[in-house]
Motif scaffolding. Structure first.
Motif, PDB file in Angstrom:
ATOM      1  N   PRO A 262      57.011  40.623  53.191  1.00 35.40           N
ATOM      2  CA  PRO A 262      58.306  40.652  53.870  1.00 35.40           C
ATOM      3  C   PRO A 262      58.841  42.029  54.223  1.00 35.40           C
ATOM      4  CG  PRO A 262      58.590  40.124  51.559  1.00 35.40           C
ATOM      5  CD  PRO A 262      57.118  40.137  51.829  1.00 35.40           C
ATOM      6  N   LYS A 263      58.428  43.079  53.522  1.00 37.85           N
ATOM      7  CA  LYS A 263      59.012  44.392  53.790  1.00 37.85           C
ATOM      8  C   LYS A 263      58.132  45.315  54.622  1.00 37.85           C
ATOM      9  CE  LYS A 263      62.517  44.696  50.389  1.00 37.85           C
ATOM     10  NZ  LYS A 263      63.414  45.654  49.825  1.00 37.85           N
ATOM     11  N   ALA A 264      56.972  44.878  55.036  1.00 39.18           N
ATOM     12  CA  ALA A 264      56.092  45.636  55.924  1.00 39.18           C
ATOM     13  C   ALA A 264      55.893  47.080  55.484  1.00 39.18           C
ATOM     14  CB  ALA A 264      56.622  45.585  57.354  1.00 39.18           C
ATOM     15  N   PRO A 265      55.046  47.312  54.475  1.00 35.67           N
ATOM     16  CA  PRO A 265      54.780  48.678  54.037  1.00 35.67           C
ATOM     17  C   PRO A 265      53.890  49.413  55.019  1.00 35.67           C
ATOM     18  CG  PRO A 265      53.315  47.196  52.923  1.00 35.67           C
ATOM     19  CD  PRO A 265      54.257  46.337  53.749  1.00 35.67           C
ATOM     20  N   ARG A 266      53.709  50.677  54.766  1.00 34.96           N
ATOM     21  CA  ARG A 266      52.783  51.479  55.563  1.00 34.96           C
ATOM     22  C   ARG A 266      51.717  52.032  54.629  1.00 34.96           C
ATOM     23  NH1 ARG A 266      53.385  56.925  55.023  1.00 34.96           N
ATOM     24  NH2 ARG A 266      55.240  57.588  53.907  1.00 34.96           N
ATOM     25  N   TRP A 267      50.564  52.361  55.178  1.00 34.33           N
ATOM     26  CA  TRP A 267      49.497  52.967  54.387  1.00 34.33           C
ATOM     27  C   TRP A 267      49.788  54.446  54.265  1.00 34.33           C
ATOM     28  CZ3 TRP A 267      46.009  51.546  51.112  1.00 34.33           C
ATOM     29  CH2 TRP A 267      44.992  52.427  50.758  1.00 34.33           C
TER      30      TRP A 267
END
Length: 110
Positions: A4-9
């Protein structure tokens, strides 16, 4: 949503110990369930995405992130592309079956 929070690499850290060394964590097997992998991503996991990983992990903060959410591609009509794909664990996973200048241009842009 499973993530749900769409992380980044984040390729800058943490450092991942090589196999046989202290602190090494085994990567996920090829047949790991997506639910297990998404739980790992949602917890900000690192060092288990693929065999031989040297550094990196999932982040919910940093450049371009607000309130624990990191944006993806810009809306249609925006000219600034994504900058967070460097070090992404999914690049180089095999042949992309696409053709045409337009499709490859889109891949190169993002």
């Amino acid at each position: 949503s499973k993530v749900p929070k769409a992380p980044r690499w984040d390729p800058t850290g943490p450092w991942c110990a090589p196999e046989g060394q202290w602190g090494h964590v085994a990567p996920f097997p090829d047949d790991e369930s997506l639910d297990t992998y998404f739980d790992y991503v949602n917890e900000g996991g690192s060092c288990r995405d693929y065999t031989g990983i040297k550094a990196g992990g999932w982040a919910f903060s940093g450049e371009g992130c607000e309130g624990g959410v990191c944006p993806g591609s810009p809306p249609i009509g925006e000219t600034e592309g994504r900058t967070d794909v460097e070090g992404c664990c999914w690049w180089g996973r095999g042949v992309i079956q696409t053709t045409g200048v337009c499709n490859f241009g889109k891949l190169n842009f993002f």
